[in-house]
Design an enzyme around this catalytic site. Structure first.
Site, PDB file in Angstrom:
ATOM      1  N   TYR A 328       0.748  18.734 -32.804  1.00  0.00           N
ATOM      2  CA  TYR A 328       1.580  17.703 -32.195  1.00  0.00           C
ATOM      3  C   TYR A 328       2.500  17.097 -33.247  1.00  0.00           C
ATOM      4  CZ  TYR A 328       2.738  13.223 -29.938  1.00  0.00           C
ATOM      5  OH  TYR A 328       3.390  12.140 -29.425  1.00  0.00           O
ATOM      6  N   CYS A 329       3.795  17.042 -32.939  1.00  0.00           N
ATOM      7  CA  CYS A 329       4.792  16.378 -33.786  1.00  0.00           C
ATOM      8  C   CYS A 329       4.774  16.991 -35.200  1.00  0.00           C
ATOM      9  CB  CYS A 329       4.528  14.880 -33.798  1.00  0.00           C
ATOM     10  SG  CYS A 329       5.795  13.902 -34.656  1.00  0.00           S
ATOM     11  N   LEU A 330       4.597  16.190 -36.243  1.00  0.00           N
ATOM     12  CA  LEU A 330       4.566  16.723 -37.601  1.00  0.00           C
ATOM     13  C   LEU A 330       3.437  17.726 -37.778  1.00  0.00           C
ATOM     14  CD1 LEU A 330       5.077  13.482 -39.749  1.00  0.00           C
ATOM     15  CD2 LEU A 330       6.791  14.917 -38.686  1.00  0.00           C
ATOM     16  N   GLY A 332       2.485  19.833 -35.586  1.00  0.00           N
ATOM     17  CA  GLY A 332       2.974  21.101 -35.068  1.00  0.00           C
ATOM     18  C   GLY A 332       3.873  21.816 -36.060  1.00  0.00           C
ATOM     19  N   LEU A 356       3.487  20.869 -29.596  1.00  0.00           N
ATOM     20  CA  LEU A 356       3.744  19.747 -28.701  1.00  0.00           C
ATOM     21  C   LEU A 356       4.781  18.818 -29.343  1.00  0.00           C
ATOM     22  CD1 LEU A 356       0.014  18.839 -27.913  1.00  0.00           C
ATOM     23  CD2 LEU A 356       1.436  20.563 -26.810  1.00  0.00           C
TER      24      LEU A 356
END
Length: 599
Positions: A328-330, A332, A356
């Site tokens: 998720y985010c960083l 990812g 994500l």
């Protein structure tokens, strides 16, 4: 070399002590600049005055030497003045005259009924027309660089938002009506709210109501055990709730900029709880909250001691099975780097890869690009150099500026002028529970990815070799959210251009957080989804939107279906307890662990 050159540049190659002293001297000179920049940052809120000055000068010089643009602005100013005059004349005759300009989508400052009455309507319409004109002033000036245009436009927008009539108590009909109804008690309560918030800010306490959402008690309550811990992470394995589970486990890599439990909020909207309930064996990383002594942690440390250490533990606890990895985010972005490095070295332990709201190409990183240029990065690096980390309050200030209407000015009106309190809920409490960023890692992340875009360019090096996303062969599932100001969906979509692997892309409503926390049963939710196979042509974002299938409901259901289709058909008996003591992974404590509680 001539004798004169030799005497001017003494040979120090055989004098290690002299060479060391010279190096220390140069470092001392650099430290002077760092200290000056860190001190300046305390007065500028972390913004680089030099970057702002360069952008302003670029805009002003080009506007001053563009007579055509000046004439255009004069013409548009005249037209807007005429529109306002016609509107006011019509309003004198008919009180229900429709407005001559509507606010931008998402701008609710003038949505109350009182703003349709005079003189409030006149003030609101004047402000909106002026706002539109200043947009023209700061955009499409011939010769101005795109980045400087965005910076100038951003600054102009911040200044305009400050002087919005909605921010003044005796120009806002809602505040006036509230004062009439309460006899002015709203201002007394608002003053109390302001003093309370100032007190909490100065004493570094969470905002009002955040204490009602404690990790392990109210949020992050999915049962599980910490099965691995090192200096950087705790790995949580969640207790199964079904008799059988899919053979392949799921490893979740959250962003380290915030606490992991955005994916395990209240039981009703926990993505982790949903996965466990669908028969998945779920592992999740909980990142340590770094302190000053962690200043030298690098991105490679986050890859090795984070993603790779967690993967090693998962494959030992669930042996001979591949792993569905999700970031998720960083997290990812880091996971995609790790997956590319694994593909390069022939490591095939991944069954699939899910990203994500995570960017892999940073040419269009959204409004965060306002804070990304060499001068601004130098300022951020000096702030982190001074402390050893970037503090959570410094990051929060930047994000608040990006959404100043929602996070600053609307709160000014609601909490301090209306005298009311915005109700706290789980995502807001999580948002206030942020973490720090170590100096070296964050500097590398911003320079290598945001500024130089090394990952998309195939230049990001891992162990001396490029981590090329093109080498990833496992199925990909990527999610973008429509109103994401951190990882804009069009930027996330560029993953299509960076890999030939099978890619399922989802575009869902909401923002960076609310779009991901999209539990089944949530009203008015829908998403678009489409599969790009290896031999399919690549569509532009607009073409993709036109062609993608629209589904009602939560994208969680589509992801669970996607994971099941890429897992072994047979289910296996659920483990009795998390961990595997015989492999050296005995439970170390209950979820959510210790790191999530660090302040």
């Amino acid at each position: 070399m001539s004798p004169s050159n030799a005497s001017a540049s003494p040979d120090t190659s055989h004098s290690p002590a002299l060479h060391s002293d010279e190096t220390l001297g140069l470092e001392a000179f650099g430290a002077i600049d760092r200290m000056r920049e860190a001190l300046s940052a305390q007065f500028s809120g972390g913004l680089s005055p030099t970057a702002l000055a360069l952008a302003s000068l670029d805009w002003w010089l080009h506007l001053a030497t563009a007579p055509g643009k000046q004439l255009e602005l004069g013409y548009k100013a005249g037209r807007k003045a005429a529109r306002l005059a016609n509107h006011l004349a019509a309003a004198l005759i008919e009180a229900e005259t429709p407005p001559c300009i509507d606010p931008l989508p998402g701008d609710h400052r003038f949505s109350a009924e009182g703003w349709r009455k005079q003189p409030y309507s006149c003030w609101a319409q004047s402000f909106l027309l002026g706002q539109q004109w200043w947009h023209n002033v700061t955009h499409e000036v011939p010769g101005v660089s795109r980045h400087h245009e965005e910076v100038v436009s951003f600054v102009a927008r911040q200044l305009l938002d400050m002087v919005s009539p909605s921010n003044f108590p005796f120009a806002n009909p809602e505040v006036i009506e509230k004062a009439r109804a309460t006899g002015g008690a709203n201002f007394v309560q608002g003053a109390y709210n302001w003093l309370e918030d100032c007190s909490r800010l100065l004493s570094v306490r969470p905002p009002v109501g955040a204490g009602d959402f404690v990790a392990g008690r109210d949020v992050a309550v999915t049962p599980g055990k910490v099965v691995y811990r090192n200096h950087l992470i705790e790995l949580i394995q969640y207790t199964p709730t079904t008799e059988t589970v899919f053979a392949e486990p799921v490893l979740i890599v959250p962003a380290w900029i915030m606490k992991y439990y955005i994916l395990d909020l209240s039981p009703r909207n926990s993505l982790i709880r949903h996965l466990v309930g669908q028969g998945h064996t779920v592992f999740c990383i909980s990142w340590r909250n770094p302190a000053a002594e962690d200043r030298d942690l690098a991105m490679e440390d986050y890859r090795l001691k984070g993603v790779m250490a967690a993967l090693e533990a998962v494959t030992a606890i669930v042996p001979e099975r591949k792993v569905h990895a999700a970031g998720y985010c960083l997290g990812g972005t880091l996971l995609s780097i790790a997956a590319a490095a694994m593909a390069r070295s022939g490591d095939d332990r991944l069954a699939s890869l899910t990203l994500l709201a995570a960017q892999t190409d940073f040419t269009e990183p959204g409004e965060l690009a306002l804070f990304i240029d060499p001068s601004q990065l130098r300022m951020l690096e000096s702030m982190m150099w001074n402390r050893g980390y970037l503090s959570s309050d410094q990051m929060a200030s930047a994000f608040q500026l990006l959404r100043s209407n929602d996070l600053i000015w609307s709160r000014l009106v609601h909490d301090y002028m209306m005298g009311e309190r915005t109700p706290m809920f789980d995502i807001m409490a999580w948002n206030a529970d942020s973490t720090r960023m170590p100096y070296r890692m964050h500097a590398e992340y911003l320079r290598k990815l945001y500024l130089d875009n090394e990952l998309a360019g195939g230049r990001f090096m891992v162990e001396g070799r490029p981590a090329a996303l093109q080498n990833i062969r496992v199925p990909l599932f990527a999610i973008g959210t429509e109103r994401d100001h951190v990882a804009p969906w069009r930027s996330v979509y560029k993953l299509h251009l960076l890999t030939d692997a099978e890619l399922t892309f989802v575009l869902t409503g909401g923002g960076h957080n609310a779009g991901i926390v999209s539990e089944p049963g949530h009203p008015h939710r829908s998403f678009r989804i489409a599969l790009r196979r290896h031999d399919d042509i690549c569509l532009s974002p607009d073409e993709w939107v036109a062609a993608a299938e629209i589904r009602e409901g939560s994208w969680w259901l589509a992801w669970v279906e996607w994971l099941a289709a890429r897992s072994s058909p047979e289910r296996v008996s659920a483990p009795l307890v998390p961990g595997r003591p015989e492999a050296g992974y005995a439970p170390l404590g209950d979820a959510p662990g210790q790191y999530v509680l660090q302040r």
